[in-house]
Design a protein around this motif. Structure first.
Motif, PDB file in Angstrom:
ATOM      1  N   PHE A  56      11.001  -1.093   5.163  1.00  0.00           N
ATOM      2  CA  PHE A  56      10.500   0.145   5.751  1.00  0.00           C
ATOM      3  C   PHE A  56       9.667   0.920   4.745  1.00  0.00           C
ATOM      4  O   PHE A  56       8.614   1.440   5.071  1.00  0.00           O
ATOM      5  CB  PHE A  56      11.668   1.010   6.248  1.00  0.00           C
ATOM      6  CG  PHE A  56      11.207   2.291   6.863  1.00  0.00           C
ATOM      7  CD1 PHE A  56      10.612   2.294   8.105  1.00  0.00           C
ATOM      8  CD2 PHE A  56      11.342   3.482   6.191  1.00  0.00           C
ATOM      9  CE1 PHE A  56      10.165   3.470   8.678  1.00  0.00           C
ATOM     10  CE2 PHE A  56      10.904   4.660   6.744  1.00  0.00           C
ATOM     11  CZ  PHE A  56      10.316   4.653   7.996  1.00  0.00           C
ATOM     12  N   GLU A  57      10.100   0.965   3.494  1.00  0.00           N
ATOM     13  CA  GLU A  57       9.346   1.676   2.453  1.00  0.00           C
ATOM     14  C   GLU A  57       7.980   1.057   2.266  1.00  0.00           C
ATOM     15  O   GLU A  57       6.976   1.737   2.218  1.00  0.00           O
ATOM     16  CB  GLU A  57      10.117   1.671   1.134  1.00  0.00           C
ATOM     17  CG  GLU A  57       9.322   2.173  -0.056  1.00  0.00           C
ATOM     18  CD  GLU A  57       8.761   3.573   0.102  1.00  0.00           C
ATOM     19  OE1 GLU A  57       7.685   3.835  -0.454  1.00  0.00           O
ATOM     20  OE2 GLU A  57       9.390   4.394   0.782  1.00  0.00           O
ATOM     21  N   GLY A  59       6.368  -0.821   4.420  1.00  0.00           N
ATOM     22  CA  GLY A  59       5.615  -0.647   5.647  1.00  0.00           C
ATOM     23  C   GLY A  59       5.077   0.748   5.793  1.00  0.00           C
ATOM     24  O   GLY A  59       3.944   0.953   6.220  1.00  0.00           O
ATOM     25  N   SER A  60       5.847   1.748   5.412  1.00  0.00           N
ATOM     26  CA  SER A  60       5.367   3.111   5.575  1.00  0.00           C
ATOM     27  C   SER A  60       4.219   3.396   4.609  1.00  0.00           C
ATOM     28  O   SER A  60       3.261   4.070   4.977  1.00  0.00           O
ATOM     29  CB  SER A  60       6.509   4.106   5.368  1.00  0.00           C
ATOM     30  OG  SER A  60       6.978   4.078   4.047  1.00  0.00           O
ATOM     31  N   ARG A  61       4.295   2.899   3.396  1.00  0.00           N
ATOM     32  CA  ARG A  61       3.200   3.077   2.436  1.00  0.00           C
ATOM     33  C   ARG A  61       1.949   2.369   2.950  1.00  0.00           C
ATOM     34  O   ARG A  61       0.843   2.899   2.895  1.00  0.00           O
ATOM     35  CB  ARG A  61       3.619   2.528   1.075  1.00  0.00           C
ATOM     36  CG  ARG A  61       2.616   2.738  -0.005  1.00  0.00           C
ATOM     37  CD  ARG A  61       3.126   2.305  -1.331  1.00  0.00           C
ATOM     38  NE  ARG A  61       4.161   1.292  -1.208  1.00  0.00           N
ATOM     39  CZ  ARG A  61       4.594   0.545  -2.192  1.00  0.00           C
ATOM     40  NH1 ARG A  61       4.095   0.674  -3.381  1.00  0.00           N
ATOM     41  NH2 ARG A  61       5.532  -0.353  -2.015  1.00  0.00           N
ATOM     42  N   GLN A  63       1.271   1.676   6.081  1.00  0.00           N
ATOM     43  CA  GLN A  63       0.781   2.401   7.250  1.00  0.00           C
ATOM     44  C   GLN A  63       0.048   3.675   6.844  1.00  0.00           C
ATOM     45  O   GLN A  63      -0.996   4.005   7.419  1.00  0.00           O
ATOM     46  CB  GLN A  63       1.929   2.738   8.190  1.00  0.00           C
ATOM     47  CG  GLN A  63       2.492   1.530   8.903  1.00  0.00           C
ATOM     48  CD  GLN A  63       3.756   1.848   9.659  1.00  0.00           C
ATOM     49  OE1 GLN A  63       4.335   2.917   9.519  1.00  0.00           O
ATOM     50  NE2 GLN A  63       4.209   0.905  10.468  1.00  0.00           N
ATOM     51  N   ARG A  64       0.585   4.388   5.853  1.00  0.00           N
ATOM     52  CA  ARG A  64      -0.083   5.619   5.389  1.00  0.00           C
ATOM     53  C   ARG A  64      -1.475   5.314   4.861  1.00  0.00           C
ATOM     54  O   ARG A  64      -2.430   6.014   5.174  1.00  0.00           O
ATOM     55  CB  ARG A  64       0.738   6.291   4.281  1.00  0.00           C
ATOM     56  CG  ARG A  64       1.849   7.172   4.759  1.00  0.00           C
ATOM     57  CD  ARG A  64       2.378   8.048   3.631  1.00  0.00           C
ATOM     58  NE  ARG A  64       2.639   7.372   2.376  1.00  0.00           N
ATOM     59  CZ  ARG A  64       3.795   6.824   2.031  1.00  0.00           C
ATOM     60  NH1 ARG A  64       4.811   6.861   2.851  1.00  0.00           N
ATOM     61  NH2 ARG A  64       3.930   6.245   0.856  1.00  0.00           N
ATOM     62  N   THR A 106      -0.709  -0.548  -1.704  1.00  0.00           N
ATOM     63  CA  THR A 106       0.148  -0.929  -0.579  1.00  0.00           C
ATOM     64  C   THR A 106       1.051  -2.105  -0.905  1.00  0.00           C
ATOM     65  O   THR A 106       2.030  -2.330  -0.221  1.00  0.00           O
ATOM     66  CB  THR A 106      -0.704  -1.311   0.645  1.00  0.00           C
ATOM     67  OG1 THR A 106      -1.477  -2.467   0.314  1.00  0.00           O
ATOM     68  CG2 THR A 106      -1.605  -0.183   1.071  1.00  0.00           C
TER      69      THR A 106
END
Length: 137
Positions: A56-57, A59-61, A63-64, A106
């Protein structure tokens, strides 16, 4: 269990006639049913939740940064349209500079390379606007 290739329609009808009228369905032997029911999970919930948190970490980076690059491309498009209209927008240049400030890797080399190219293009446009603005003053 041996798997054999299909033989045609005659072979399958012959095997139906040979074992045909018994009416018995598929059943597992009793020992195999108990062995399957007794199987225990091989990993703990804590280990799985830790892996999910790591994914999740990342993926969120990712995605950001993807959203940031998409926003920079949209701003570059607006800037291009405003230049074609003859009225360069200072707001778009300021917005573009703000979007460049939030860079972070990323972890995906290919995605980082594409985002870096977008950032370079945005930096070139900002530098051109600063230079043309400094030359006019």
């Amino acid at each position: 269990m041996k798997i054999e290739p299909p033989r045609g329609t005659n072979a399958s009808s012959a095997s139906r006639r040979a074992g045909g009228a018994s009416g018995e369905g598929f059943t597992l032997p009793a020992g195999e049913v108990r062995a399957a029911a007794a199987a225990a999970p091989t990993s703990s919930v804590a280990a799985v939740s830790g892996l999910l948190a790591l994914q999740f970490e990342g993926g969120s980076r990712r995605q950001r940064q993807t959203r940031r690059a998409a926003a920079a491309l949209d701003t570059l498009d607006r800037l291009q349209a405003s230049l074609l209209d003859g009225a360069a927008s200072a707001e778009d240049v300021t917005l573009l500079a703000g979007q460049l400030a939030d860079r972070e890797p990323t972890g995906d080399a290919g995605l980082d390379a594409v985002i870096r190219e977008i950032d370079v293009r945005a930096a070139v446009e900002i530098a051109k606007r600063e230079r043309s603005g400094a030359g006019r003053a």
